[in-house]
Design an enzyme around this catalytic site. Structure first.
Site, PDB file in Angstrom:
ATOM      1  N   ASN A 100       8.482  18.303  25.083  1.00 58.62           N
ATOM      2  CA  ASN A 100       7.204  18.896  25.479  1.00 58.62           C
ATOM      3  C   ASN A 100       7.502  20.346  25.828  1.00 58.62           C
ATOM      4  O   ASN A 100       8.418  20.617  26.597  1.00 58.62           O
ATOM      5  CB  ASN A 100       6.631  18.153  26.701  1.00 58.62           C
ATOM      6  CG  ASN A 100       5.305  18.725  27.149  1.00 58.62           C
ATOM      7  OD1 ASN A 100       4.649  19.442  26.390  1.00 58.62           O
ATOM      8  ND2 ASN A 100       4.917  18.440  28.379  1.00 58.62           N
ATOM      9  N   GLY A 101       6.770  21.294  25.228  1.00 65.28           N
ATOM     10  CA  GLY A 101       7.023  22.708  25.510  1.00 65.28           C
ATOM     11  C   GLY A 101       7.153  23.473  24.212  1.00 65.28           C
ATOM     12  O   GLY A 101       6.876  22.956  23.121  1.00 65.28           O
ATOM     13  N   GLU A 487     -19.516  27.032  33.693  1.00 66.69           N
ATOM     14  CA  GLU A 487     -18.916  25.687  33.653  1.00 66.69           C
ATOM     15  C   GLU A 487     -19.760  24.747  32.802  1.00 66.69           C
ATOM     16  O   GLU A 487     -19.237  23.967  32.003  1.00 66.69           O
ATOM     17  CB  GLU A 487     -18.762  25.149  35.078  1.00 66.69           C
ATOM     18  CG  GLU A 487     -18.260  23.740  35.189  1.00 66.69           C
ATOM     19  CD  GLU A 487     -16.906  23.492  34.529  1.00 66.69           C
ATOM     20  OE1 GLU A 487     -16.213  24.470  34.191  1.00 66.69           O
ATOM     21  OE2 GLU A 487     -16.562  22.314  34.309  1.00 66.69           O
ATOM     22  N   LYS A 491     -18.267  22.840  29.561  1.00 70.13           N
ATOM     23  CA  LYS A 491     -18.310  21.370  29.434  1.00 70.13           C
ATOM     24  C   LYS A 491     -18.934  20.974  28.105  1.00 70.13           C
ATOM     25  O   LYS A 491     -18.453  20.122  27.398  1.00 70.13           O
ATOM     26  CB  LYS A 491     -19.128  20.824  30.602  1.00 70.13           C
ATOM     27  CG  LYS A 491     -18.679  19.637  31.385  1.00 70.13           C
ATOM     28  CD  LYS A 491     -17.295  19.452  31.879  1.00 70.13           C
ATOM     29  CE  LYS A 491     -16.293  20.447  31.683  1.00 70.13           C
ATOM     30  NZ  LYS A 491     -15.339  20.925  32.527  1.00 70.13           N
ATOM     31  N   GLU A 494     -16.748  21.994  24.944  1.00 67.04           N
ATOM     32  CA  GLU A 494     -15.414  21.388  24.755  1.00 67.04           C
ATOM     33  C   GLU A 494     -15.513  19.912  24.370  1.00 67.04           C
ATOM     34  O   GLU A 494     -14.554  19.357  23.835  1.00 67.04           O
ATOM     35  CB  GLU A 494     -14.546  21.567  25.981  1.00 67.04           C
ATOM     36  CG  GLU A 494     -14.947  20.782  27.204  1.00 67.04           C
ATOM     37  CD  GLU A 494     -13.897  20.924  28.316  1.00 67.04           C
ATOM     38  OE1 GLU A 494     -12.695  20.990  28.033  1.00 67.04           O
ATOM     39  OE2 GLU A 494     -14.301  20.970  29.483  1.00 67.04           O
ATOM     40  N   HIS A 510     -29.654  42.132  28.551  1.00 62.16           N
ATOM     41  CA  HIS A 510     -28.673  43.133  28.063  1.00 62.16           C
ATOM     42  C   HIS A 510     -27.983  42.638  26.801  1.00 62.16           C
ATOM     43  O   HIS A 510     -26.814  42.930  26.578  1.00 62.16           O
ATOM     44  CB  HIS A 510     -27.661  43.431  29.176  1.00 62.16           C
ATOM     45  CG  HIS A 510     -28.303  43.971  30.405  1.00 62.16           C
ATOM     46  ND1 HIS A 510     -28.665  45.287  30.555  1.00 62.16           N
ATOM     47  CD2 HIS A 510     -28.715  43.342  31.533  1.00 62.16           C
ATOM     48  CE1 HIS A 510     -29.250  45.454  31.735  1.00 62.16           C
ATOM     49  NE2 HIS A 510     -29.296  44.291  32.351  1.00 62.16           N
TER      50      HIS A 510
HETATM   51  C1  AGP Z   1     -11.758  21.809  31.684  1.00 65.89           C
HETATM   52  O1  AGP Z   1     -12.738  20.843  31.340  1.00 65.89           O
HETATM   53  C2  AGP Z   1     -10.725  21.991  30.613  1.00 65.89           C
HETATM   54  N1  AGP Z   1     -10.114  20.757  30.274  1.00 65.89           N
HETATM   55  C3  AGP Z   1      -9.741  23.103  30.913  1.00 65.89           C
HETATM   56  O2  AGP Z   1     -10.474  24.297  30.970  1.00 65.89           O
HETATM   57  C4  AGP Z   1      -8.953  22.972  32.242  1.00 65.89           C
HETATM   58  O3  AGP Z   1      -9.818  23.162  33.342  1.00 65.89           O
HETATM   59  C5  AGP Z   1      -7.896  24.089  32.272  1.00 65.89           C
HETATM   60  O4  AGP Z   1      -6.993  23.870  31.216  1.00 65.89           O
HETATM   61  C6  AGP Z   1      -7.139  24.147  33.601  1.00 65.89           C
HETATM   62  O5  AGP Z   1      -6.449  22.951  33.820  1.00 65.89           O
HETATM   63  P1  AGP Z   1      -5.769  22.736  35.272  1.00 65.89           P
HETATM   64  O6  AGP Z   1      -6.893  22.669  36.273  1.00 65.89           O
HETATM   65  O7  AGP Z   1      -5.022  21.443  35.158  1.00 65.89           O
HETATM   66  O8  AGP Z   1      -4.881  23.909  35.508  1.00 65.89           O
END
Ligand code: AGP
Length: 614
Positions: A100-101, A487, A491, A494, A510
């Site tokens: 992972n990474g 937000e 939501k 995504e 604007h």
């Molecule tokens: C939020 O619905 C998303 N999945 C994404 O923006 C998430 O909030 C962001 O990646 C931050 O994640 P974290 O809070 O685990 O750092």
């Protein structure tokens, strides 16, 4: 981010690995694979798509091995194909590895190894790392530590982040894990030990968890384990009881984790609030901030660093803290802040907010802040996460594991904690006991108000049906409801893939108003303050151009009939909790909107629950 799970024990590895992958699937679900040590060779099974696709194949093969590693992938290098799926096997068949990474300099190693005659079967950086370990192994003399020494030689050469689990054919009783920048945790059980990217992978199978720090290795041998650094020096292993870290996450009667997590917000917020108010009932008491009173009293500025939904919560926090404590607050994209080299000005406090506590950009922003000698606090939902361990103090959200990729209950608890921080800072300054008391009362009433709003879920579903054909939507709000507009837009886009934008309501004129047409609904979040009239005027500007308008407003606000096509009414509430309440219908609107399109709201395309790469 990807999911890693490894098993070394007395039993058969297969079921524990598949079950572990299922629990980690929220971390990435492009493809999945498993490798078992079968004595004189590794057996590998890999498949694109969800873990269930892999599980069917693995069950048919039914390995009896008691040593294996498994992986569920969120693609970074290389497309979604079986050949790019982990585990990867080295050219000589001696090593298998899951990763992972991102290894940023993998190209250098690939050229070097190719010149040694090694051929690659994938496009991934992970396969290169696996072969780099194999190369070092081939250069080392026989001996008990040849396996771990090969890893110790390969990893320091790598630039970037890794969380790996590695097996070597010559060591049928050993599994090695290593981390730098991607979380890794050892699970210790009576019959087996585990290596995983997240403790939820072995809940119910391990009793204790040992979280690795960056630069550490875990060497599991039989039933023994040790933690060392890359130079081989023993490191302290702090074992936490697993039941304190993460309870098993059952879906119950819900059809998705997102729906479950939306509806468990009343309970989640009760847990966030529990035991966190001062005895005099006029302030909050956040244990993780204890010992920092002097700094908190004398602050010149607060800098929030976060990503995505967490950053939206911080933006609400900016309004609340400035209003309650009169401390200047700025909110930064963590990914920008870490490179911006922002000039130090006065006594600054950096607050990093991250549900997972593993978002790499947020972690790097914290590291940059510490390099500059700034005090850092963390707000996170995951006990033992990197953020929890790398900040100078902080607060746990306590809302239980959030599995759905779209963050819901975490947002509400983050905003709630920002309000509590604003209250604490305010009461250290000019906020009166009476005002403090009314805020404490408002926060204590919050879970009940949230439950009240969620009872109107069917009304929101009907609104989602009405607007479900829209491909473009605007979300608009003022002041602390402007981040709620952002937000709501995030939501929706995504999980439904419809295009949505959030703006301050006054910004409409604007530019965005050019988008208004009968197919582009505008969702207005109305304040319930003296600004409501201005927002209603914005609504009328949209209606005058035949744009559909859905208004989210408190009961006490009179919305003229000609200003909106639909109105969803919220209970009247104190201003500090209004953003949380106003966001609830937007969570449900996005949820139903996506479900109506037949989409998987828990695992939206291209996304992962925590972005541990940059
Ligand atoms: C939020 O619905 C998303 N999945 C994404 O923006 C998430 O909030 C962001 O990646 C931050 O994640 P974290 O809070 O685990 O750092």
């Amino acid at each position: 981010m990807c999911g890693i799970v490894g098993y070394l024990g007395k039993g058969i590895a297969q079921d524990s690995l598949i079950d572990g992958l299922r629990r980690l699937e929220y971390r990435g679900y492009d493809s999945a694979g498993v490798a078992f040590h079968e004595g004189n060779a590794f057996s590998m099974t890999r498949e694109t798509g969800r873990v269930k696709n892999l599980a069917n194949l693995v069950k048919r093969k039914s390995s009896k091995s008691s040593l294996g590693i498994a992986h569920t992938r969120w693609a970074t290098h290389g497309s979604v194909t079986v050949s790019n799926t982990h585990p990867h096997v080295s050219h000589d068949g001696k090593f298998v590895m899951v990763h992972n990474g991102v290894i940023e300099n993998f190209g250098t190693f690939k050229r070097f190894l190719t010149n040694k005659g090694i051929k690659f079967s994938s496009e991934t950086d992970s396969e290169v790392l696996c072969n780099l370990i194999a190369y070092h192994y081939s250069e080392l003399p026989d001996g008990d530590d040849r396996f771990v020494d090969a890893i110790r030689q390969a990893l320091p050469k790598c630039r970037g982040a890794y969380g790996v689990a590695v097996l070597c054919l010559d060591y049928p009783d050993t599994m090695i894990g290593a981390r730098r920048g991607s979380p890794l945790v050892v699970g210790l059980g009576d019959d087996a030990n585990f290596i995983a990217s997240d403790a939820s992978a072995f809940v119910g199978r391990a009793k204790e968890a040992v979280f690795l720090n960056d630069g550490e290795l875990a060497i599991l041998n039989g039933s023994d384990f040790r933690i060392t650094n890359l130079e081989g020096q023993e490191a302290q292993a702090v074992a936490l009881p697993v039941d304190q870290i993460s309870e098993e996450v059952e879906l119950g009667d819900f059809d998705s984790y997102m729906e479950k997590e939306i509806y468990e917000q009343p309970t989640a917020l009760k847990n966030t609030l529990r035991g966190r108010f001062g005895d005099d009932g006029t302030t909050s008491k956040l244990g993780g901030l204890e010992g920092h009173d002097e700094v908190l009293r004398d602050l010149d500025r607060i800098i929030f660093v976060a990503c995505g939904t967490a950053r939206h919560a911080c933006m609400v926090g900016e309004y609340l803290i400035e209003r309650l404590a009169r401390v200047p607050v700025e909110v930064e994209h963590a990914s920008e802040f870490r490179y911006r080299n922002s000039p130090k000005a006065g006594k600054s406090l950096v607050i990093a907010v991250s549900q997972s506590g593993e978002t790499l950009d947020t972690l790097e922003a914290v590291r940059e802040s510490k390099t500059k000698g700034l005090l850092t606090l963390g707000i996170t939902n995951v006990v033992g996460s990197s953020l929890a361990r790398e900040t100078d103090g902080g607060v746990y959200q306590r809302v239980g594991p959030e599995i759905g990729v779209a963050s819901t209950k975490a947002f509400s608890s983050q905003v709630c904690l920002c309000a509590m921080l604003g209250l604490a800072l305010g009461r250290m300054r000019d906020l009166s006991p009476m005002d403090g008391q009314s805020i404490v009362e408002a926060l204590n009433q919050l879970p009940g108000l949230v439950a009240q709003v969620l009872q109107q879920g069917e009304q929101i579903r009907e609104l989602a049906i009405k607007y479900s054909k829209a491909e473009h939507l605007l979300f608009l709000g003022r002041q602390s409801l402007y981040p709620v507009a952002l937000e709501g837009a995030l939501k929706l886009k995504e999980i439904s893939y419809a295009h949505a934008e959030g703006y301050p309501a006054a910004e409409l004129k604007h530019g965005p108003i050019a988008l208004i047409n009968p197919e582009c609904p505008s969702v207005f979040i109305v304040e319930g303050s003296d600004l409501s009239a201005k927002t209603i005027a914005n609504m009328q500007e949209v209606k005058a151009r035949n744009g559909p308008v859905l208004a989210i407003a408190p009961h006490s606000v009179e919305i003229p009939e000609e200003a909106a096509d639909d109105v969803f009414l919220l209970p009247d509430s104190h201003e500090v909790v209004r953003p949380i309440l106003a966001n609830l219908p937007l969570q449900l609107f996005a949820y139903h909107f996506a479900r109506l399109r037949g989409l998987d709201v828990d695992k939206p395309r291209n996304l992962a629950k925590s972005v541990t790469v940059e």
